[in-house]
Design a protein around this motif. Structure first.
Motif, PDB file in Angstrom:
ATOM      1  N   ALA A   1       0.384  -1.041   0.084  1.00  0.00           N
ATOM      2  CA  ALA A   1      -0.037   0.161  -0.156  1.00  0.00           C
ATOM      3  C   ALA A   1       0.833   1.526  -0.494  1.00  0.00           C
ATOM      4  N   GLY A   2       1.825   1.267   0.840  1.00  0.00           N
ATOM      5  CA  GLY A   2       2.823   2.907   0.760  1.00  0.00           C
ATOM      6  C   GLY A   2       3.555   2.820  -0.398  1.00  0.00           C
ATOM      7  N   PHE A   3       4.180   1.345  -1.471  1.00  0.00           N
ATOM      8  CA  PHE A   3       4.935   1.749  -2.562  1.00  0.00           C
ATOM      9  C   PHE A   3       4.031   1.839  -3.105  1.00  0.00           C
ATOM     10  N   VAL A   4       2.476   1.774  -3.199  1.00  0.00           N
ATOM     11  CA  VAL A   4       1.567   2.528  -4.672  1.00  0.00           C
ATOM     12  C   VAL A   4       0.894   4.308  -4.267  1.00  0.00           C
ATOM     13  N   LEU A   5       1.169   3.451  -2.956  1.00  0.00           N
ATOM     14  CA  LEU A   5       1.054   5.381  -2.780  1.00  0.00           C
ATOM     15  C   LEU A   5       1.974   6.228  -3.178  1.00  0.00           C
ATOM     16  N   VAL A   6       3.618   6.255  -2.997  1.00  0.00           N
ATOM     17  CA  VAL A   6       4.622   6.194  -3.139  1.00  0.00           C
ATOM     18  C   VAL A   6       4.693   6.854  -4.594  1.00  0.00           C
ATOM     19  N   LEU A   7       4.665   5.339  -4.928  1.00  0.00           N
ATOM     20  CA  LEU A   7       4.143   5.607  -7.093  1.00  0.00           C
ATOM     21  C   LEU A   7       2.976   6.680  -7.360  1.00  0.00           C
ATOM     22  N   ALA A   8       2.074   6.836  -7.099  1.00  0.00           N
ATOM     23  CA  ALA A   8       1.714   7.475  -7.628  1.00  0.00           C
ATOM     24  C   ALA A   8       1.527   8.768  -7.127  1.00  0.00           C
ATOM     25  N   ALA A   9       1.400   9.174  -5.889  1.00  0.00           N
ATOM     26  CA  ALA A   9       2.335  10.614  -5.739  1.00  0.00           C
ATOM     27  C   ALA A   9       3.000  11.237  -6.731  1.00  0.00           C
ATOM     28  N   MET A  10       4.556   9.809  -6.526  1.00  0.00           N
ATOM     29  CA  MET A  10       5.258  10.487  -8.017  1.00  0.00           C
ATOM     30  C   MET A  10       4.838  10.628  -9.233  1.00  0.00           C
ATOM     31  N   THR A  11       3.801   9.438  -9.978  1.00  0.00           N
ATOM     32  CA  THR A  11       3.600  10.076 -11.191  1.00  0.00           C
ATOM     33  C   THR A  11       2.582  11.275 -10.995  1.00  0.00           C
ATOM     34  N   LEU A  12       1.726  11.537 -10.087  1.00  0.00           N
ATOM     35  CA  LEU A  12       0.782  12.785 -10.066  1.00  0.00           C
ATOM     36  C   LEU A  12       1.478  13.795 -10.069  1.00  0.00           C
TER      37      LEU A  12
END
Length: 162
Positions: free
Chosen positions: A5-16
């Motif tokens: 969940a943390g990995f997906v959150l950080v990856l989404a935040a980086m992309t956005l």
């Protein structure tokens, strides 16, 4: 599960963040007071800088915020103190301003070179502009936490029975 969940959150935040950085720098190049300072062939340099600024901020800001609440009652880990988190966030924003300045300077190559060559040179100029900052011995200025071990618990029992 928490790591995923943390990995997906950080990856989404980086992309956005990267998309937001591109929108911000495109707006700066087209609709702001900088539109006269940025040549048409150098506009892509600001977009490249926006990708770096947004992606880096989107990557590190969630990690800094997660560092504030790290650990549990059963398994304590070293947390960031609020002053450390504020200092890290301030350093991140300072580096973002630095990257935007480098990209605005690299955009000036568009006055002399065609757009394709300006874009290629901007990728290298903006991508490697952080290297002189990495070579500065920050610990001599007292700007690092040399005593802190990142990721290690601060237990006296971890060295064996005693």
């Amino acid at each position: 599960m928490a790591f995923a969940a943390g990995f997906v959150l950080v990856l989404a935040a980086m992309t956005l963040g990267a998309f937001a950085g591109v929108a911000l720098t495109t707006g700066l190049a087209d609709d702001s007071f900088l539109s006269h300072a940025v040549p048409e062939d150098g506009r892509s340099s600001l977009v490249i800088g926006g990708i770096g600024v947004g992606g880096l901020t989107g990557l590190l800001l969630p990690l800094i915020l997660m560092g504030l609440v790290r650990g549990t009652e059963r398994k304590p880990r070293r947390r960031l103190r609020p002053t450390e988190a504020f200092r890290n966030t301030l350093a991140l924003l300072s580096f973002d301003v630095y990257l935007l300045l480098v990209s605005a300077i690299a955009a000036q190559l568009g006055r002399f070179l065609p757009e394709g060559l300006t874009t290629v040179l901007s990728v290298f100029a903006i991508g490697f502009s952080w290297m002189p900052l990495a070579l500065i011995p920050w610990e001599r200025f007292g700007l690092t936490d040399t005593g802190a071990r990142l990721g290690a618990a601060d237990d006296s029992d971890s060295h064996g029975p005693g």
